[in-house]
Design an enzyme around this catalytic site. Sequence first.
Site, PDB file in Angstrom:
ATOM      1  N   CYS A 126       0.838  -1.201   0.000  1.00 28.81           N
ATOM      2  CA  CYS A 126       0.000   0.000   0.000  1.00 28.81           C
ATOM      3  C   CYS A 126       0.876   1.255   0.000  1.00 28.81           C
ATOM      4  O   CYS A 126       0.653   2.179  -0.796  1.00 28.81           O
ATOM      5  CB  CYS A 126      -0.924  -0.027   1.219  1.00 28.81           C
ATOM      6  SG  CYS A 126      -2.147   1.291   1.251  1.00 28.81           S
ATOM      7  N   CYS A 127       1.915   1.290   0.853  1.00 33.83           N
ATOM      8  CA  CYS A 127       2.818   2.451   0.880  1.00 33.83           C
ATOM      9  C   CYS A 127       3.583   2.583  -0.443  1.00 33.83           C
ATOM     10  O   CYS A 127       3.814   3.697  -0.916  1.00 33.83           O
ATOM     11  CB  CYS A 127       3.821   2.330   2.024  1.00 33.83           C
ATOM     12  SG  CYS A 127       3.205   2.846   3.641  1.00 33.83           S
ATOM     13  N   CYS A 209      -1.218   8.426   7.530  1.00 33.79           N
ATOM     14  CA  CYS A 209      -2.549   8.081   7.013  1.00 33.79           C
ATOM     15  C   CYS A 209      -3.450   7.620   8.168  1.00 33.79           C
ATOM     16  O   CYS A 209      -2.995   6.933   9.092  1.00 33.79           O
ATOM     17  CB  CYS A 209      -2.439   6.958   5.996  1.00 33.79           C
ATOM     18  SG  CYS A 209      -1.554   7.400   4.497  1.00 33.79           S
ATOM     19  N   CYS A 212      -3.528   3.979   9.578  1.00 24.65           N
ATOM     20  CA  CYS A 212      -2.256   3.471  10.104  1.00 24.65           C
ATOM     21  C   CYS A 212      -1.699   4.371  11.209  1.00 24.65           C
ATOM     22  O   CYS A 212      -0.503   4.313  11.505  1.00 24.65           O
ATOM     23  CB  CYS A 212      -1.242   3.355   8.970  1.00 24.65           C
ATOM     24  SG  CYS A 212      -1.807   2.286   7.637  1.00 24.65           S
ATOM     25  N   CYS A 235       7.592   4.208   5.979  1.00 21.37           N
ATOM     26  CA  CYS A 235       6.731   3.971   4.811  1.00 21.37           C
ATOM     27  C   CYS A 235       7.533   3.595   3.577  1.00 21.37           C
ATOM     28  O   CYS A 235       6.941   3.239   2.553  1.00 21.37           O
ATOM     29  CB  CYS A 235       5.900   5.211   4.526  1.00 21.37           C
ATOM     30  SG  CYS A 235       6.877   6.711   4.435  1.00 21.37           S
TER      31      CYS A 235
HETATM   32 FE1  SF4 Z   1      -1.395   2.770   2.938  1.00 27.17          FE
HETATM   33 FE2  SF4 Z   1      -1.113   3.031   5.593  1.00 27.17          FE
HETATM   34 FE3  SF4 Z   1       1.002   3.358   3.945  1.00 27.17          FE
HETATM   35 FE4  SF4 Z   1      -0.967   5.177   4.028  1.00 27.17          FE
HETATM   36  S1  SF4 Z   1       0.466   4.639   5.695  1.00 27.17           S
HETATM   37  S2  SF4 Z   1      -0.020   4.393   2.202  1.00 27.17           S
HETATM   38  S3  SF4 Z   1      -2.807   3.853   4.311  1.00 27.17           S
HETATM   39  S4  SF4 Z   1      -0.167   1.457   4.346  1.00 27.17           S
END
Ligand code: SF4
Length: 239
Positions: A126-127, A209, A212, A235
Site C-alpha cells: 500500500c505504501c 494516514c 495506520c 513507509c
Molecule cells: Fe497505505 Fe497506511 Fe502506507 Fe498510508 S500509511 S499508504 S494507508 S499502508
Amino acid sequence: MTTIQQVSADTPADELKTLAERAGRDLEDASALEILTWAAGTFGARFCVTSSMEDAVVAHLASRARPGVDVVFLDTGYHFPETIGTRDAVEAVMDVNVLTLTPVQSVAEQDAEHGPRLHDRDPDLCCALRKVKPLEDGLTPYLAWATGLRRDESPTRAHTPVVGWDDRRRKVKVSPIARWTQDDVDAYVAEHGVLTNPLLMDGYGSVGCAPCTRRLLDGEDARAGRWAGRAKTECGLHG
Ligand code: SF4
C-alpha cells in the site's frame, strides 16, 4: 559553512553525490537556515521540500531561504481531514508553492484491483503504491529534496546526515533539522507562529494516514502510533 556552487540539470550524478557528501560534512554544525540557504543557492528551482503536513517547520524555514519554494505533499487518499486542512492553510498563508501529488489509482480503484483495506493486509505494498511511487515520479524535476527527518525520532533515523545522497532516487537529500529535538521544533513553532496539524494537540505524536495512525499511549515515543502493532516503522520514503 561550505561554498555555494550552482549546479544544473546536466550535472552528473557522481558529481552531485560528491557535492552532497562534502556538504554533509561541512554543514554538520550549521543552522537549519544555513543548510537550506546552501541548498536553495546550489539547486535553485530544482530544489523542493517534501511535507507530510504534520507541521510546516521545514517549509517555513525553506521559504525564508527561497521565497516561493516548491513544497511537495503526497495525498494518499487516506489522510485525516485535519492534514488536508493544514495543507490548505499552508498554501493560503505561507510564501510557498504547494504541489499535491496523488497515486495513479484512487482508493476505490486500488480496492478493486487489490481488495479493500490493503493497508491492513500488506501495508508495504500500500505504501509503495500510494507513497513511494508517486514521490519518485514527483521528484523527477528536482536535483535535491528536503525532509523533516530528525535523529531523535527513532533508532532508524539516528544517523540521518544533514545533507546526504539518496541513492535510490539519485538525488541530494537535505535534512536541515536532523540535529533538532522536539523542544527545538516546539520553540521554532512558538517563535514564528508556524502552522501545525491540530492532531498534534489531540494526542497524536506523529501524523500519517488515518488507517495506520493512532494516538500515543503514556510514555510512548513520538512515532509509536504509526503502524502500531506491526514491525513496520517507515513507509519506504526514507529507506
Ligand atoms: Fe497505505 Fe497506511 Fe502506507 Fe498510508 S500509511 S499508504 S494507508 S499502508
